[in-house]
Scaffold this motif. Structure first.
Motif, PDB file in Angstrom:
ATOM      1  N   PRO A  68       0.817  -1.225   0.000  1.00 28.93           N
ATOM      2  CA  PRO A  68       0.000   0.000   0.000  1.00 28.93           C
ATOM      3  C   PRO A  68       0.852   1.278   0.000  1.00 28.93           C
ATOM      4  N   VAL A  69       1.976   1.237   0.663  1.00 31.59           N
ATOM      5  CA  VAL A  69       2.864   2.413   0.701  1.00 31.59           C
ATOM      6  C   VAL A  69       3.426   2.675  -0.688  1.00 31.59           C
ATOM      7  N   ILE A  70       3.940   1.642  -1.333  1.00 33.82           N
ATOM      8  CA  ILE A  70       4.543   1.812  -2.658  1.00 33.82           C
ATOM      9  C   ILE A  70       3.492   2.177  -3.708  1.00 33.82           C
ATOM     10  N   SER A  71       2.311   1.594  -3.615  1.00 33.45           N
ATOM     11  CA  SER A  71       1.240   1.944  -4.555  1.00 33.45           C
ATOM     12  C   SER A  71       0.874   3.418  -4.433  1.00 33.45           C
ATOM     13  N   THR A  72       0.800   3.905  -3.211  1.00 36.13           N
ATOM     14  CA  THR A  72       0.490   5.326  -2.997  1.00 36.13           C
ATOM     15  C   THR A  72       1.633   6.202  -3.492  1.00 36.13           C
ATOM     16  N   LEU A  73       2.857   5.721  -3.360  1.00 40.55           N
ATOM     17  CA  LEU A  73       4.014   6.460  -3.864  1.00 40.55           C
ATOM     18  C   LEU A  73       3.952   6.592  -5.390  1.00 40.55           C
ATOM     19  N   VAL A  74       3.577   5.514  -6.068  1.00 37.87           N
ATOM     20  CA  VAL A  74       3.421   5.554  -7.529  1.00 37.87           C
ATOM     21  C   VAL A  74       2.338   6.565  -7.901  1.00 37.87           C
ATOM     22  N   LYS A  82       5.132  13.477 -12.545  1.00 36.56           N
ATOM     23  CA  LYS A  82       6.422  12.793 -12.671  1.00 36.56           C
ATOM     24  C   LYS A  82       6.180  11.319 -12.988  1.00 36.56           C
ATOM     25  N   LEU A  83       5.642  11.080 -14.177  1.00 31.25           N
ATOM     26  CA  LEU A  83       5.264   9.731 -14.582  1.00 31.25           C
ATOM     27  C   LEU A  83       6.467   8.795 -14.646  1.00 31.25           C
ATOM     28  N   GLU A  84       7.609   9.318 -15.077  1.00 32.32           N
ATOM     29  CA  GLU A  84       8.803   8.479 -15.175  1.00 32.32           C
ATOM     30  C   GLU A  84       9.246   7.982 -13.798  1.00 32.32           C
ATOM     31  N   LEU A  85       9.155   8.847 -12.785  1.00 32.39           N
ATOM     32  CA  LEU A  85       9.525   8.436 -11.427  1.00 32.39           C
ATOM     33  C   LEU A  85       8.541   7.390 -10.899  1.00 32.39           C
ATOM     34  N   GLY A  86       7.256   7.595 -11.171  1.00 35.79           N
ATOM     35  CA  GLY A  86       6.257   6.612 -10.774  1.00 35.79           C
ATOM     36  C   GLY A  86       6.499   5.273 -11.443  1.00 35.79           C
ATOM     37  N   GLN A  87       6.839   5.296 -12.723  1.00 34.22           N
ATOM     38  CA  GLN A  87       7.145   4.071 -13.472  1.00 34.22           C
ATOM     39  C   GLN A  87       8.376   3.381 -12.888  1.00 34.22           C
ATOM     40  N   VAL A  89       9.511   3.544  -9.763  1.00 36.06           N
ATOM     41  CA  VAL A  89       9.141   2.936  -8.478  1.00 36.06           C
ATOM     42  C   VAL A  89       8.371   1.638  -8.736  1.00 36.06           C
ATOM     43  N   PHE A  90       7.439   1.692  -9.665  1.00 34.92           N
ATOM     44  CA  PHE A  90       6.645   0.505 -10.016  1.00 34.92           C
ATOM     45  C   PHE A  90       7.538  -0.629 -10.518  1.00 34.92           C
ATOM     46  N   ASP A  91       8.471  -0.314 -11.402  1.00 42.15           N
ATOM     47  CA  ASP A  91       9.352  -1.331 -11.977  1.00 42.15           C
ATOM     48  C   ASP A  91      10.238  -1.989 -10.926  1.00 42.15           C
ATOM     49  N   GLN A  92      10.561  -1.279  -9.867  1.00 42.14           N
ATOM     50  CA  GLN A  92      11.432  -1.813  -8.821  1.00 42.14           C
ATOM     51  C   GLN A  92      10.690  -2.671  -7.798  1.00 42.14           C
ATOM     52  N   MET A  93       9.370  -2.712  -7.898  1.00 37.39           N
ATOM     53  CA  MET A  93       8.579  -3.514  -6.951  1.00 37.39           C
ATOM     54  C   MET A  93       8.805  -5.003  -7.219  1.00 37.39           C
ATOM     55  N   ASP A  94       9.035  -5.755  -6.146  1.00 35.67           N
ATOM     56  CA  ASP A  94       9.211  -7.201  -6.273  1.00 35.67           C
ATOM     57  C   ASP A  94       7.881  -7.892  -6.537  1.00 35.67           C
ATOM     58  N   LYS A  95       6.864  -7.414  -5.851  1.00 34.83           N
ATOM     59  CA  LYS A  95       5.542  -8.029  -5.901  1.00 34.83           C
ATOM     60  C   LYS A  95       4.551  -6.969  -6.359  1.00 34.83           C
ATOM     61  N   VAL A  98      -3.195  -5.895  -7.937  1.00 34.60           N
ATOM     62  CA  VAL A  98      -4.127  -5.093  -8.736  1.00 34.60           C
ATOM     63  C   VAL A  98      -4.043  -3.615  -8.349  1.00 34.60           C
ATOM     64  N   VAL A  99      -3.898  -3.334  -7.079  1.00 31.41           N
ATOM     65  CA  VAL A  99      -3.816  -1.945  -6.613  1.00 31.41           C
ATOM     66  C   VAL A  99      -2.593  -1.262  -7.217  1.00 31.41           C
ATOM     67  N   CYS A 100      -1.480  -1.957  -7.245  1.00 30.70           N
ATOM     68  CA  CYS A 100      -0.248  -1.389  -7.828  1.00 30.70           C
ATOM     69  C   CYS A 100      -0.438  -1.065  -9.305  1.00 30.70           C
ATOM     70  N   TRP A 101      -1.034  -1.995 -10.023  1.00 32.15           N
ATOM     71  CA  TRP A 101      -1.282  -1.766 -11.453  1.00 32.15           C
ATOM     72  C   TRP A 101      -2.232  -0.595 -11.651  1.00 32.15           C
ATOM     73  N   ASN A 102      -3.260  -0.495 -10.836  1.00 35.29           N
ATOM     74  CA  ASN A 102      -4.184   0.636 -10.931  1.00 35.29           C
ATOM     75  C   ASN A 102      -3.477   1.948 -10.626  1.00 35.29           C
ATOM     76  N   SER A 103      -2.560   1.934  -9.678  1.00 34.16           N
ATOM     77  CA  SER A 103      -1.805   3.135  -9.348  1.00 34.16           C
ATOM     78  C   SER A 103      -0.989   3.598 -10.542  1.00 34.16           C
ATOM     79  N   LEU A 104      -0.390   2.648 -11.241  1.00 31.20           N
ATOM     80  CA  LEU A 104       0.409   2.986 -12.423  1.00 31.20           C
ATOM     81  C   LEU A 104      -0.465   3.547 -13.531  1.00 31.20           C
ATOM     82  N   ILE A 105      -1.619   2.950 -13.730  1.00 31.36           N
ATOM     83  CA  ILE A 105      -2.535   3.376 -14.793  1.00 31.36           C
ATOM     84  C   ILE A 105      -3.049   4.764 -14.494  1.00 31.36           C
TER      85      ILE A 105
END
Length: 105
Positions: A68-74, A82-87, A89-95, A98-105
């Protein structure tokens, strides 16, 4: 500062209180709920400088593995434009969930 406070009062005051608590209680580590609340205040203010401070704090405290912390960060980086920074952070996630993917979208 007064104009920002009037427009976004709750978020500004929440962020101000968050940093006050973090600086005064260095022996306490915030939990994921506290960090998500702080990040959401940053999102509401679209304050990139505060966003980066929060990101650094998350890394220093080892909270970067909590989904939840990383998803909110994205989300925070995306809403600040800052879409590149969000991307990144997302790319560096191990796991990812659905919430993470929605955050990226």
């Amino acid at each position: 500062m007064l104009v920002i406070r009037k427009i976004r009062g709750g978020a500004f005051e929440a962020l101000e209180l968050f940093w006050e608590l973090m600086l005064e209680t260095q022996d306490l580590c915030p939990n994921s709920v506290t960090m998500v609340s702080g990040l959401q205040a940053c999102v509401a203010l679209a304050a990139l400088k505060q966003d980066r401070l929060m990101h650094g704090y998350i890394l220093r405290k080892g909270l970067d593995s909590i989904l939840p912390v990383i998803s909110t960060l994205v989300t925070m980086y995306a809403r600040c434009g800052k879409l590149e920074l969000g991307q990144r952070v997302f790319d560096q996630m191990d796991k990812k969930d659905v919430v993470c993917w929605n955050s990226l979208i």
